[in-house]
Design an enzyme around this catalytic site. Sequence first.
Site, mmCIF file in Angstrom:
data_model
loop_
_atom_site.group_PDB
_atom_site.id
_atom_site.type_symbol
_atom_site.label_atom_id
_atom_site.label_comp_id
_atom_site.label_asym_id
_atom_site.label_seq_id
_atom_site.Cartn_x
_atom_site.Cartn_y
_atom_site.Cartn_z
ATOM 1 N N ASP A 1 0.862 -1.147 0.013
ATOM 2 C CA ASP A 1 0.043 0.001 -0.073
ATOM 3 C C ASP A 1 0.937 1.306 0.043
ATOM 4 O OD1 ASP A 1 0.932 -0.300 2.348
ATOM 5 O OD2 ASP A 1 -0.744 -0.093 3.649
ATOM 6 N N HIS B 1 21.508 -1.847 -18.886
ATOM 7 C CA HIS B 1 20.577 -1.300 -18.085
ATOM 8 C C HIS B 1 20.896 -1.576 -16.489
ATOM 9 C CE1 HIS B 1 17.552 -0.701 -21.620
ATOM 10 N NE2 HIS B 1 18.577 0.395 -21.436
ATOM 11 N N ASP C 1 25.873 6.753 -16.118
ATOM 12 C CA ASP C 1 24.945 7.294 -16.875
ATOM 13 C C ASP C 1 23.774 7.898 -16.018
ATOM 14 O OD1 ASP C 1 23.000 7.633 -18.691
ATOM 15 O OD2 ASP C 1 23.009 5.996 -19.674
ATOM 16 N N ASP D 1 20.708 13.740 -19.658
ATOM 17 C CA ASP D 1 20.858 12.343 -19.959
ATOM 18 C C ASP D 1 22.390 12.475 -20.273
ATOM 19 O OD1 ASP D 1 21.244 9.646 -20.487
ATOM 20 O OD2 ASP D 1 19.850 9.778 -22.267
ATOM 21 N N HIS E 1 23.697 -1.051 -29.401
ATOM 22 C CA HIS E 1 22.629 -0.072 -29.491
ATOM 23 C C HIS E 1 22.525 0.892 -30.338
ATOM 24 C CE1 HIS E 1 24.865 2.785 -27.251
ATOM 25 N NE2 HIS E 1 25.201 1.925 -26.163
ATOM 26 N N HIS F 1 18.872 9.509 -29.315
ATOM 27 C CA HIS F 1 17.204 9.775 -29.082
ATOM 28 C C HIS F 1 17.273 10.731 -28.655
ATOM 29 C CE1 HIS F 1 18.017 9.738 -24.759
ATOM 30 N NE2 HIS F 1 18.927 8.598 -24.985
ATOM 31 N N HIS G 1 13.641 9.412 -23.217
ATOM 32 C CA HIS G 1 13.620 8.900 -24.580
ATOM 33 C C HIS G 1 12.322 9.842 -25.097
ATOM 34 C CE1 HIS G 1 15.538 5.163 -23.397
ATOM 35 N NE2 HIS G 1 16.437 5.851 -23.778
ATOM 36 N N GLU H 1 25.538 9.242 -28.130
ATOM 37 C CA GLU H 1 26.161 8.286 -27.049
ATOM 38 C C GLU H 1 26.574 6.791 -27.785
ATOM 39 O OE1 GLU H 1 23.107 6.540 -24.467
ATOM 40 O OE2 GLU H 1 21.584 7.762 -25.496
ATOM 41 N N TYR I 1 31.452 -1.899 -25.780
ATOM 42 C CA TYR I 1 31.571 -2.846 -24.560
ATOM 43 C C TYR I 1 32.215 -4.119 -24.921
ATOM 44 C CZ TYR I 1 27.626 0.190 -24.142
ATOM 45 O OH TYR I 1 26.694 1.303 -23.938
ATOM 46 N N ARG J 1 31.203 4.213 -22.529
ATOM 47 C CA ARG J 1 30.193 4.935 -23.218
ATOM 48 C C ARG J 1 30.317 6.464 -22.872
ATOM 49 N NH1 ARG J 1 25.835 2.505 -21.947
ATOM 50 N NH2 ARG J 1 24.692 3.699 -20.175
ATOM 51 N N GLU K 1 28.139 9.966 -23.719
ATOM 52 C CA GLU K 1 26.999 10.572 -23.947
ATOM 53 C C GLU K 1 26.808 12.174 -23.718
ATOM 54 O OE1 GLU K 1 23.361 8.882 -21.793
ATOM 55 O OE2 GLU K 1 22.323 9.487 -23.439
#
Length: 451
Positions: free
Chosen positions: A49, A252, A269, A280, A359, A363, A370, A393, A397, A415, A417
Amino acid sequence: MLTHVLTLTDTTPSASSSTASRRQRIGARIGDGAALLLPGGALQTRSNDTEQRFRPDSDFFYLTGLAEPGAVLLLRPGREPEFTLFVQPRDPKAEIWSGRRIGPEGAIHRYGADAAHPLGELAERLPALLDGVESVYLPFHHAPDLHLALLAALAHLHRRDRLGEQRPECLRDARALLGEDRIFKDAAALTTLRRAVEISAEGHLAAIRGVRPGLSERDIEAIIEHRFRRLGASGPGYGTIVGGGDNATILHYVANDAPLIAGQLLLVDAGAELDCFTGDITRTYPISGRFSPEQRDLYQIVLAANEAGIREARVGSDIDAIHGVCLRILAEGLLDLHLVEGGVDEVIEQQRYLPYYMHRTSHWLGADVHDAGHYTLGRRPRPLQPGIVLTVEPALYIPADDPRAPPGLRGCGIRIEDDVLIRAEGPEVLSAGVPKAVAELEAILGSDPLL
Ligand SMILES: [Mn+2]
């Protein structure tokens, strides 16, 4: 004292000219004869709850500036009332538990609604408000309650057809409508987005200055998000990613709970959200303050791709072209490292880079990380125009178990970005406040022994 504070809160004008001019723009776009119905978003259950902190629907907030669960907007250009809000009614007892409500009166006085009603009256009032409207824009996704309310109103009007009432016969997607407005940042959006990216940059700077072996990914997350909140952001605009070592190769990764190991790289990131606009930014740097020669070589490949991608972010180009420019540099780098074989065109055409770069490069960025707006127009990549903000970005890897990779690079994820505004005179890097050149990073890494 308490009364005084409450009075101040109640009379603070929240309706801004920017939301009014956006409603006007959208009204002109859909024209008289149409209506727009948008949900303000609901509380999301976290567990049992308890709920997540409320975050309004981006389209709704864009047009109203109102962040209160359960609200509904109805815009009817050319009709009276033109701008109607349905909101939770004032309820002193409920407000003690779950926070202040503006109530219908506040919706009118603070948010500029022409009319406002308690949410419970939506079903009853909707038929009359839609009588004579030809088409209704509403979100096709994520608005089941509103869909039911609308269908009930349509059925009601259908039954009263012989009495002269006219139901809308055309439903259109509000997300597409709003997306085509939001993709071009207006002055207010750009001011907020610039500040969100600035705050994001401050968070990254604090992390870069604070990083060192012995800390945990947890510490870095806390440093960053402390800066975000401290500087006025509501918090992160998406799940902060702090990945040391081969955690950086998980796209992610959000656990952020591993120790930071000397000799490894850290990928961060993170973006701050301010008034429902988010930055971002990604940076990658050595935990102990110095890149190894191998790490630096890999880093320079990604940095070259990032810089070339940004140069390609100009009017008339498109994000496929940005991706292509980055891909070529990454593929050449992979060839130099002997991680792939063949000619560079072959590597690209046969997607041999995929194990190392899986990837896309860009974006849209704005209210959503996004962001809204079509990526293609007529099945072709959308030409970039002034006012669009996007990310660039590129990354590489190297899987931890890659037998082709030199041992010193296995489990490395890099990365870089940036957030880029498309302008007639060329790209503007909104995230330029965070260094990315090796020397600039090494000059400040670990310089702040705060923790
Ligand atoms: Mn991104």
